[in-house]
Design an enzyme around this catalytic site. Structure first.
Site, PDB file in Angstrom:
ATOM      1  N   TYR A  69      -6.929 -31.242  -2.004  1.00 14.94           N
ATOM      2  CA  TYR A  69      -5.644 -31.073  -2.386  1.00 14.94           C
ATOM      3  C   TYR A  69      -5.001 -30.905  -1.490  1.00 14.94           C
ATOM      4  O   TYR A  69      -4.939 -30.785  -0.061  1.00 14.94           O
ATOM      5  CB  TYR A  69      -5.692 -29.675  -3.394  1.00 14.94           C
ATOM      6  N   ASN A 127       4.050 -24.853   3.098  1.00 14.39           N
ATOM      7  CA  ASN A 127       2.784 -23.575   2.201  1.00 14.39           C
ATOM      8  C   ASN A 127       3.123 -22.491   2.242  1.00 14.39           C
ATOM      9  O   ASN A 127       1.665 -21.918   3.028  1.00 14.39           O
ATOM     10  CB  ASN A 127       1.854 -24.730   1.829  1.00 14.39           C
ATOM     11  N   GLN A 169      19.185  31.154   0.580  1.00 12.38           N
ATOM     12  CA  GLN A 169      18.732  29.790   1.274  1.00 12.38           C
ATOM     13  C   GLN A 169      19.647  28.802   1.499  1.00 12.38           C
ATOM     14  O   GLN A 169      20.442  29.174   0.455  1.00 12.38           O
ATOM     15  CB  GLN A 169      17.029  29.385   0.944  1.00 12.38           C
ATOM     16  N   ARG A 215      17.528  22.081   2.287  1.00  4.51           N
ATOM     17  CA  ARG A 215      16.394  22.550   2.749  1.00  4.51           C
ATOM     18  C   ARG A 215      15.301  22.068   2.668  1.00  4.51           C
ATOM     19  O   ARG A 215      13.804  22.148   3.520  1.00  4.51           O
ATOM     20  CB  ARG A 215      16.714  23.889   2.444  1.00  4.51           C
ATOM     21  N   ASN A 236      -2.462 -22.917   1.416  1.00  5.19           N
ATOM     22  CA  ASN A 236      -3.489 -23.744   0.769  1.00  5.19           C
ATOM     23  C   ASN A 236      -3.491 -25.237   1.103  1.00  5.19           C
ATOM     24  O   ASN A 236      -2.850 -26.058   0.574  1.00  5.19           O
ATOM     25  CB  ASN A 236      -3.320 -23.353  -0.639  1.00  5.19           C
ATOM     26  N   LYS A 285      39.009  12.346   1.780  1.00  5.58           N
ATOM     27  CA  LYS A 285      38.451  12.356   0.231  1.00  5.58           C
ATOM     28  C   LYS A 285      38.114  10.572  -0.018  1.00  5.58           C
ATOM     29  O   LYS A 285      37.872  10.354  -1.045  1.00  5.58           O
ATOM     30  CB  LYS A 285      39.791  12.618  -0.332  1.00  5.58           C
ATOM     31  N   ASN A 302       1.626 -23.556 -13.636  1.00  6.06           N
ATOM     32  CA  ASN A 302       0.322 -23.506 -12.547  1.00  6.06           C
ATOM     33  C   ASN A 302       0.979 -21.947 -12.076  1.00  6.06           C
ATOM     34  O   ASN A 302       0.359 -21.513 -11.710  1.00  6.06           O
ATOM     35  CB  ASN A 302       0.833 -25.004 -11.934  1.00  6.06           C
TER      36      ASN A 302
END
EC number: 4.3.1.24
Length: 712
Positions: free
Chosen positions: A104, A256, A344, A350, A380, A452, A483
């Site tokens: 290939y 690739n 708390q 916290r 590949n 602000k 593919n």
């Protein structure tokens, strides 16, 4: 496996397979041992080394980030030991071509058209590069469609590293040429878009191949930013005068692979790891200025939850808060009227370890995943010399990149969300335990609206960041005649994560400036409160101690209660007009005297012992003296002549404050000055982008031994 010069394959002996770990899980787990902070320190040390030596298997994200950023002064070196291995595979390809072996991309067409055949191997590679040059740069338009210089350098480094392992069929001389481009700061122009990181990053990588082969449309950027054609780039890089004529498989070997996506991911993760540590330290500073209760970092709580990221985040915050002057002062404040105060702190403070811990784990795991990817063989087919065959697989599929980057981006968005929640509490006088609304510092709050605008900007940043948290990998389209019907979108996800990282830097910069403002306001508050206490004490002694004939007066017992009022009352709730009858200070001081008068019984009927009779003289003298003394205290603060020094100097978080204030030259923002919040935030942001925040950040944690405090 590494191919050896004699054409045999040899397994590389690693800790993983030597210990019987064929699936690599143990090696992956071992890579996560130790603290995240220690890992970040190692990254920083690697980032600062003057050279990167490539051998194919030991490249780190820090080295990729360093090569990307340091286009001058850093040298990339290739391991000479890899030359024979690379040559052996290249020779095998040529020999198989001569024998007529059908492989290939060597004798076949590409992708969905691999049924086509040809014996013109060189021409096939040339056509591969031509048809993949499908990118759009948008030259002459306002839109910049070129991949950033840093990302391209990262991609070049990663691609060379993966090809050095010798499974791809490419000449060593081509890898040397790419290295020369890197070392001479010559960067090919790659398109920003056009890859799905499925059969690798085909389109962008084809432009590196285009430069190497002298394609007329190829361009590069030189050391001074000049645009170069291929011939000029070769000459400047001392590669030679001849372009490469690609041999069979060489074009495919160049394009690739996943190097563009993983290269950019490496840059992103290097910074994401640092920002994760910064978020931990910032959360601790937030607890300091908010007068938080430090028990949220207690190790037992986090030990019982078991998650290592949470345990480390809590331990780092615990280290910063241990011995903090702010926490000591806050403890005394919490002891005053405890039943009238929340038991708390709010969630943004916290539960910050519980919130940040999973994000750190995600970023750390993603770092290791990308580090494996940049040391992988990901094209590949792969050539196995010992088996005399080309293996047709799919290592080009960049799924580790897409998934890691999606996860990292979600973690970045979560860190940003916490920062925004903390910032919103910090500027809100309903929640910030006595700091002024919007962190205003002027004498007249009606003409100073502080942060602000910055809070609005933070909301904008956070909203965009939350949008970017959406996954990229769920938007896959079938490509290349079906593919490439599943594809990773790795580079797209890396790009979006890079955008998210930029926004988190904006948020971190803005928050740091606000925290420094809060630190200075606590310092001002302490000095103003001390001034008010002194004045109230003096006036009480002068007006309440004795009667008209010099005898001791019952009102002399009021002083302690009057000072408690000053201690309890938020200074910034009245300090702009301390003697105003509509503000709480004067109201509550008067209430003390009234309560004592009501308890004075029969003595109130006698003018010489009446406390009611003293109220007017006490208030009159206070109104005369207090405004002058408060202004004097403000002037002393502005001239660095405060009676009480800034607590931050005794805290482990001081290096960050010092960096923002002294090294970057920022100052307390007020409506009385011309400078805007954005100008100060810009200084911090620019420094952050240049990596200057790393040293002061790590200095804050220099004494941490990597363990939580003992459970007492």
């Amino acid at each position: 496996m590494d191919a050896t010069p004699n054409g045999k394959d040899a397994f590389v002996v690693t800790a993983a397979n030597a210990a019987g770990d064929p699936l690599n899980w143990a090696a992956a787990a071992e890579a996560l041992s130790g603290s995240h902070l220690d890992e970040v320190k190692r990254m920083v040390a690697e980032y600062r080394k003057p050279a990167v030596r490539l051998g194919g298997q030991t490249l780190t994200i820090a080295q990729v980030a360093a090569t990307a950023a340091h286009d001058q002064g850093l040298k990339v070196e290739l391991a000479e030991s890899a030359r024979a291995c690379v040559k052996a595979i290249s020779d095998w390809v040529m020999e198989s071509m001569d024998k007529g072996t059908d492989s290939y991309g060597i004798t076949t067409g590409f992708g969905a058209t691999s049924h086509r055949r040809t014996k013109q191997g060189g021409a096939l590679q040339k056509e591969l590069i031509r048809f993949l040059n499908a990118g759009i740069f948008g030259n002459g338009t306002e839109s910049n469609c070129t991949l950033p210089h840093t990302a391209t350098r990262a991609a070049m480094l990663v691609r060379v590293n993966t090809l050095l392992q010798g499974y791809s069929g490419i000449r060593f001389e081509i890898l040397e040429a790419i290295t020369k481009l890197l070392n001479n700061n010559i960067t090919p122009c790659l398109p920003l878009r056009g890859t799905i990181t499925a059969s690798g990053d085909l389109v962008p990588l084809s432009y590196i191949a285009g430069l190497l082969t002298g394609r007329p449309n190829s361009k590069a950027v030189g050391p001074s930013g000049e645009i170069l054609n291929a011939k000029e780039a070769f000459e400047l890089a001392n590669i030679g005068s001849e372009f490469f004529e690609l041999q069979p498989k060489e074009g495919l070997a160049l394009v690739n692979g996943t190097a563009v996506g993983s290269g950019l991911a490496s840059i992103v993760l290097f910074e994401a790891n640092i920002l994760a540590v910064l978020s931990e330290v910032i959360s601790a500073i937030f607890a300091e200025v908010m007068q938080g209760k430090p028990e949220f970092t207690d190790h037992l709580t986090h030990k019982l939850k078991h998650h290592p990221g949470q345990i480390e985040a809590a331990a780092i915050m615990e280290h910063i808060l241990d011995g903090s002057s702010y926490i000591k002062a806050a403890k005394k404040l919490h002891e005053i009227d405890p039943l009238q105060k929340p038991k708390q702190d709010r969630y943004a403070l916290r539960t910050s370890p519980q919130w940040l811990g999973p994000q750190i784990e995600v970023i750390r795991f993603s770092t290791k995943s990308i580090e494996r990817e940049i040391n992988s063989v990901n094209d590949n087919p792969l050539i196995s010399v010992s088996r005399n065959k080309a293996l047709h697989g799919g290592n080009f599929q960049g799924t580790p990149i897409g998934v890691s980057m999606d996860n990292t981006r979600l973690a970045i968005a979560s860190i940003g969300k916490l920062m925004f929640a903390q910032f919103s509490d910090l500027v809100n006088d309903y929640y910030n335990n006595g700091l002024p609304s919007n962190l205003t510092a002027s004498r007249n709050p009606s003409l100073d609206y502080g942060f602000k605008g910055a809070e609005i900007a933070m909301a904008s940043y956070c909203s965009e960041l939350q949008y970017l948290a959406n996954p990229v990998t769920s938007h896959v389209q079938s490509a290349e005649q079906h593919n490439q019907d599943v594809n990773s979108l790795g580079l797209i996800s890396s790009r979006k994560t890079n955008e998210a990282l930029e926004i988190l830097k904006l948020m971190s910069s803005t928050f740091l400036v606000a925290l420094c403002q809060a630190i200075d306001l606590r310092h001002l508050e302490e000095n103003l409160k001390n001034t008010v206490k002194n004045v109230v004490s003096q006036v009480a002694k002068r007006t309440l101690t004795t009667g008209v004939n010099g005898e001791l007066h019952p009102s002399r017992f009021c002083e302690k209660a009057l000072l408690k009022v000053v201690e309890r009352e938020y200074t910034f709730a009245y300090i702009d007009d301390p003697c105003s009858g509509t503000y709480p200070l004067m109201q509550k001081l008067r209430q003390v005297l009234v309560d004592y008068a009501l308890a004075n019984g029969e003595n109130e009927k006698n003018l010489n012992t009446s406390i009611f009779q003293k109220i007017a003289s006490f208030e009159e003298e206070l109104k005369t003296l207090l405004p002058k003394e408060v202004e004097g205290a403000r002037l002393a603060y502005e001239n660095d002549q405060c009676a009480i020094p800034n607590k931050i100097k005794d805290c482990r978080s001081y290096p960050l404050y010092k960096f923002v204030r002294e090294e970057l030259g920022t100052s307390l923002l007020t409506g009385e000055k011309v400078i805007s919040p954005g100008e100060e935030c810009d200084k911090v942001f620019s420094a952050m982008c240049q990596g200057k925040i790393i040293d002061p950040l790590l200095e804050c944690l220099g004494e941490w031994n990597g363990a939580p405090l003992p459970i007492c």
